[in-house]
Scaffold this motif. Sequence first.
Motif, mmCIF file in Angstrom:
data_model
loop_
_atom_site.group_PDB
_atom_site.id
_atom_site.type_symbol
_atom_site.label_atom_id
_atom_site.label_comp_id
_atom_site.label_asym_id
_atom_site.label_seq_id
_atom_site.Cartn_x
_atom_site.Cartn_y
_atom_site.Cartn_z
ATOM 1 N N TYR A 1 1.149 -1.116 0.002
ATOM 2 C CA TYR A 1 0.203 -0.189 0.042
ATOM 3 C C TYR A 1 0.723 0.877 0.099
ATOM 4 C CZ TYR A 1 -4.275 3.486 1.011
ATOM 5 O OH TYR A 1 -4.422 4.057 1.008
ATOM 6 N N VAL A 2 1.874 1.466 1.420
ATOM 7 C CA VAL A 2 2.547 2.334 0.702
ATOM 8 C C VAL A 2 3.803 2.992 -0.755
ATOM 9 C CG1 VAL A 2 5.227 3.895 1.369
ATOM 10 C CG2 VAL A 2 2.724 2.486 3.262
ATOM 11 N N LEU A 3 3.678 1.562 -1.377
ATOM 12 C CA LEU A 3 4.355 1.696 -2.349
ATOM 13 C C LEU A 3 3.757 1.987 -3.582
ATOM 14 C CD1 LEU A 3 6.302 -1.430 -2.276
ATOM 15 C CD2 LEU A 3 7.363 1.033 -2.173
ATOM 16 N N GLN A 4 2.863 1.837 -3.011
ATOM 17 C CA GLN A 4 1.681 2.158 -4.206
ATOM 18 C C GLN A 4 1.098 3.528 -3.849
ATOM 19 O OE1 GLN A 4 -1.610 -0.146 -3.257
ATOM 20 N NE2 GLN A 4 -0.937 -1.868 -5.696
ATOM 21 N N LEU A 5 0.914 4.469 -2.593
ATOM 22 C CA LEU A 5 0.556 5.506 -2.002
ATOM 23 C C LEU A 5 2.563 7.027 -2.519
ATOM 24 C CD1 LEU A 5 -0.233 6.312 1.091
ATOM 25 C CD2 LEU A 5 -1.039 6.839 -0.690
ATOM 26 N N LYS A 6 3.072 6.316 -3.341
ATOM 27 C CA LYS A 6 3.931 6.727 -3.344
ATOM 28 C C LYS A 6 4.291 6.391 -4.665
ATOM 29 C CE LYS A 6 5.384 7.447 0.482
ATOM 30 N NZ LYS A 6 5.568 8.876 1.066
ATOM 31 N N GLY A 7 4.114 5.816 -5.668
ATOM 32 C CA GLY A 7 3.914 5.381 -6.592
ATOM 33 C C GLY A 7 5.195 3.977 -7.522
ATOM 34 N N LEU A 8 5.461 3.877 -6.443
ATOM 35 C CA LEU A 8 6.817 3.071 -7.129
ATOM 36 C C LEU A 8 5.708 1.588 -7.297
ATOM 37 C CD1 LEU A 8 8.833 4.495 -4.393
ATOM 38 C CD2 LEU A 8 9.184 4.578 -6.852
ATOM 39 N N LEU A 9 4.792 1.592 -7.047
ATOM 40 C CA LEU A 9 4.400 -0.534 -7.631
ATOM 41 C C LEU A 9 2.749 0.238 -8.100
ATOM 42 C CD1 LEU A 9 4.407 -3.300 -6.706
ATOM 43 C CD2 LEU A 9 3.643 -2.334 -4.585
ATOM 44 N N GLU A 10 2.545 -0.486 -8.849
ATOM 45 C CA GLU A 10 1.379 -0.932 -9.663
ATOM 46 C C GLU A 10 0.252 -1.799 -9.687
ATOM 47 O OE1 GLU A 10 1.620 0.173 -14.043
ATOM 48 O OE2 GLU A 10 3.388 1.692 -13.210
ATOM 49 N N TYR B 1 7.069 -7.246 -11.941
ATOM 50 C CA TYR B 1 8.523 -6.776 -11.410
ATOM 51 C C TYR B 1 9.827 -7.687 -11.904
ATOM 52 C CZ TYR B 1 12.093 -5.135 -8.128
ATOM 53 O OH TYR B 1 13.658 -5.048 -7.788
ATOM 54 N N GLN B 2 11.411 -7.397 -12.130
ATOM 55 C CA GLN B 2 12.021 -7.841 -12.552
ATOM 56 C C GLN B 2 13.042 -8.305 -11.258
ATOM 57 O OE1 GLN B 2 12.033 -9.937 -15.466
ATOM 58 N NE2 GLN B 2 14.297 -10.402 -14.722
ATOM 59 N N LEU B 3 12.718 -9.696 -10.852
ATOM 60 C CA LEU B 3 13.709 -9.482 -9.270
ATOM 61 C C LEU B 3 15.476 -9.935 -10.212
ATOM 62 C CD1 LEU B 3 11.668 -12.303 -7.567
ATOM 63 C CD2 LEU B 3 12.287 -10.164 -6.563
ATOM 64 N N PRO B 4 16.431 -9.597 -9.519
ATOM 65 C CA PRO B 4 17.531 -9.796 -9.631
ATOM 66 C C PRO B 4 17.834 -11.357 -10.264
ATOM 67 C CG PRO B 4 17.450 -8.739 -7.645
ATOM 68 C CD PRO B 4 15.875 -9.600 -8.401
ATOM 69 N N PRO B 5 18.949 -11.246 -11.347
ATOM 70 C CA PRO B 5 19.139 -12.593 -11.811
ATOM 71 C C PRO B 5 19.860 -13.706 -10.878
ATOM 72 C CG PRO B 5 19.694 -10.761 -13.593
ATOM 73 C CD PRO B 5 19.357 -10.395 -12.095
ATOM 74 N N LYS C 1 14.335 -0.332 -2.782
ATOM 75 C CA LYS C 1 14.789 -1.971 -1.930
ATOM 76 C C LYS C 1 13.630 -2.842 -0.830
ATOM 77 C CE LYS C 1 19.404 -0.347 -0.605
ATOM 78 N NZ LYS C 1 20.925 0.713 0.071
ATOM 79 N N VAL C 2 12.781 -1.437 -0.619
ATOM 80 C CA VAL C 2 11.713 -2.580 -0.185
ATOM 81 C C VAL C 2 11.117 -3.377 -1.138
ATOM 82 C CG1 VAL C 2 9.900 -1.791 1.828
ATOM 83 C CG2 VAL C 2 11.778 -0.918 1.760
ATOM 84 N N LYS C 3 11.067 -2.379 -1.796
ATOM 85 C CA LYS C 3 10.168 -2.736 -2.974
ATOM 86 C C LYS C 3 10.543 -4.506 -3.814
ATOM 87 C CE LYS C 3 8.030 -2.095 -7.791
ATOM 88 N NZ LYS C 3 7.747 -0.971 -8.880
ATOM 89 N N GLU C 4 11.741 -4.271 -3.822
ATOM 90 C CA GLU C 4 12.381 -5.428 -3.930
ATOM 91 C C GLU C 4 12.112 -6.906 -2.824
ATOM 92 O OE1 GLU C 4 16.690 -6.435 -4.651
ATOM 93 O OE2 GLU C 4 16.456 -5.322 -6.342
ATOM 94 N N TYR C 5 12.589 -6.175 -1.933
ATOM 95 C CA TYR C 5 12.034 -7.359 -0.553
ATOM 96 C C TYR C 5 10.692 -7.739 -0.732
ATOM 97 C CZ TYR C 5 10.323 -7.985 3.515
ATOM 98 O OH TYR C 5 9.655 -8.967 4.582
#
Length: 159
Positions: free
Chosen positions: A70-79, A84-88, A139-143
């Motif tokens: 929810y916070v990531l969506q509020l900040k416009g960082l998550l749709e 999402y492309q995770l690290p290889p 970083k939180v988004k990747e987590y």
Amino acid sequence: MNYFELFDIPVSLQPDKKSLPKKYFDLQKKYHPDFFSQSDEDEQSEALQKSSDINKGFKILQDLDLTIKYVLQLKGLLEEEEKYQLPPDFLMEMMELNEELSEDSEKAIRSRENDIYNEVKDIIENYNDATITTDKLLKVKEYYFKKKYLQRILDRMND
């Protein structure tokens, strides 16, 4: 609808679990549709919507993963439904883990979950909306996405 504003609490990745239920019950007392049964149709509809928002907000703010999303969506960082492309290197590690699934795998997955949490623990536990940087939120988004991936593996194991 901003659930932090609705509950009159600061934006946080870990809202106060002790005060949240009290705020929830106070809001439900104020806006529960049963209290508007004698009101006109517009007021009843508004109370029903507000009550629904209160229930949804309470559910989100009680769950760390939902609050992070929810916070990531509020900040416009998550749709919604973002791919999402995770690290290889993480994906390779998960591929190896998937190939070796056994009864002991749950321990390994839980351990990996703790490891990825520890990478963002300070950000999550000391979140300050006024000073948080986009880099830290990413970083939180990747987590968040790594944890979701691990949870899917656990869910498959339990099926």
